[in-house]
Write a protein that holds these residues in place. Sequence first.
Motif, PDB file in Angstrom:
ATOM      1  N   LEU A  10      -5.686   4.548   0.702  1.00 41.95           N
ATOM      2  CA  LEU A  10      -5.710   4.167   2.039  1.00 41.95           C
ATOM      3  C   LEU A  10      -6.632   3.161   2.768  1.00 41.95           C
ATOM      4  O   LEU A  10      -6.308   2.371   3.733  1.00 41.95           O
ATOM      5  CB  LEU A  10      -5.900   5.506   2.951  1.00 41.95           C
ATOM      6  CG  LEU A  10      -4.924   6.491   2.923  1.00 41.95           C
ATOM      7  CD1 LEU A  10      -5.298   7.975   3.545  1.00 41.95           C
ATOM      8  CD2 LEU A  10      -3.725   6.085   3.480  1.00 41.95           C
ATOM      9  N   ILE A  28      -1.446   9.583   0.818  1.00 45.60           N
ATOM     10  CA  ILE A  28      -1.771  10.965   1.841  1.00 45.60           C
ATOM     11  C   ILE A  28      -1.538  12.237   0.951  1.00 45.60           C
ATOM     12  O   ILE A  28      -2.060  13.116   1.031  1.00 45.60           O
ATOM     13  CB  ILE A  28      -0.845  10.900   2.986  1.00 45.60           C
ATOM     14  CG1 ILE A  28      -1.166   9.777   3.944  1.00 45.60           C
ATOM     15  CG2 ILE A  28      -1.014  12.302   3.885  1.00 45.60           C
ATOM     16  CD1 ILE A  28      -0.567   9.335   5.207  1.00 45.60           C
ATOM     17  N   THR A  35       1.256   4.303   1.139  1.00 48.03           N
ATOM     18  CA  THR A  35       0.617   5.221   2.035  1.00 48.03           C
ATOM     19  C   THR A  35       0.953   6.749   1.852  1.00 48.03           C
ATOM     20  O   THR A  35       0.099   7.654   1.855  1.00 48.03           O
ATOM     21  CB  THR A  35       0.854   4.920   3.622  1.00 48.03           C
ATOM     22  OG1 THR A  35       0.418   3.497   3.359  1.00 48.03           O
ATOM     23  CG2 THR A  35       0.174   5.668   4.635  1.00 48.03           C
ATOM     24  N   THR A  36       2.437   6.999   1.856  1.00 48.20           N
ATOM     25  CA  THR A  36       2.665   8.241   1.507  1.00 48.20           C
ATOM     26  C   THR A  36       2.301   8.812   0.362  1.00 48.20           C
ATOM     27  O   THR A  36       1.761   9.996   0.192  1.00 48.20           O
ATOM     28  CB  THR A  36       4.285   8.281   1.477  1.00 48.20           C
ATOM     29  OG1 THR A  36       4.949   7.420   2.739  1.00 48.20           O
ATOM     30  CG2 THR A  36       4.753   9.710   1.354  1.00 48.20           C
ATOM     31  N   ARG A  52       0.849  -1.171   0.161  1.00 57.89           N
ATOM     32  CA  ARG A  52      -0.032   0.058  -0.047  1.00 57.89           C
ATOM     33  C   ARG A  52       0.837   1.335   0.069  1.00 57.89           C
ATOM     34  O   ARG A  52       1.606   1.381   0.906  1.00 57.89           O
ATOM     35  CB  ARG A  52      -0.661   0.138   1.325  1.00 57.89           C
ATOM     36  CG  ARG A  52      -1.767   1.019   1.215  1.00 57.89           C
ATOM     37  CD  ARG A  52      -2.717   1.123   2.468  1.00 57.89           C
ATOM     38  NE  ARG A  52      -3.369  -0.098   2.746  1.00 57.89           N
ATOM     39  CZ  ARG A  52      -4.197  -0.382   3.845  1.00 57.89           C
ATOM     40  NH1 ARG A  52      -4.295   0.453   4.620  1.00 57.89           N
ATOM     41  NH2 ARG A  52      -4.892  -1.537   3.811  1.00 57.89           N
TER      42      ARG A  52
END
Length: 197
Positions: A91, A15, A11-12, A9
Motif C-alpha cells: 500500500l 488490503i 491494492t486489493t 500496485r
Amino acid sequence: MPHSASTRRPTTLAIWLIIAGVVGWWAAFSLTMEKFHLLENPGSKAACDFSVLVQCGENLNSPQGSVFGFPNPIIGLGAWIAPIVVGVALLAGAKFANWFWWLFELGMLFAIGFVIWLIGQSIFVIHTLCPWCMVTWSVVIPTFYAVTLYILRSGLLPATTSIRRAARALTPWIVLMTILSYALIALLAQLELGVFF
C-alpha cells in the motif's frame, strides 16, 4: 521480463493480506492463550470447548497440536506478521524483488500444505472441529489462492504465457474457489463427523 501487471500496485491484494494477517494473528493469539490456560489449569476446559465435536482442547493437547515440539499457534503468531507487513508495504508503494515473492510463495505453500494436513488430522484422526483453527483455515485458503495467482499472472515466477493467462482468468474466481474449498471441508466433516446432525 516480468509481465506489466507486476508494475501496478496490487491494492486489493495488499488490503486482503492485511485483513487476513490480522484475523489469522488473532486466531493464533487466542489459541495460544487457550494453551496457556490449559497448562496452568490441568483438567480444565478451554473457553472454545463448545461440545465434544466443536472444541479447541483436544486439538491443542494432541500430538498434532505441537508438531514441531511447541504449540502450533506459536507458528501463527510469527507467520501472520508477514502478510500484514507485506500488505502495508505494498500500500505504501513498495516493490519487492522476484526472489522475495518466491520466498513469500514458499511460505504460502507451507501454510496451505500444513493447513490441509491439519484439516485431515482434525476431521479424520482427532474427530473434532477447533473453532479458532477453522478461522485460520478460512483465511489461509483464500490468501494462498490470491498470492499464488498474483505471482503467476504478474510473471514474478517463471511461467509460460498460457499459465499467466490462466492465472489472470482465474483471479476473478478466487471467492468462488474459496467457497468451494469451504464446501469441500464441510462435506468431509459431515461425512466423517455428522456435523449438521
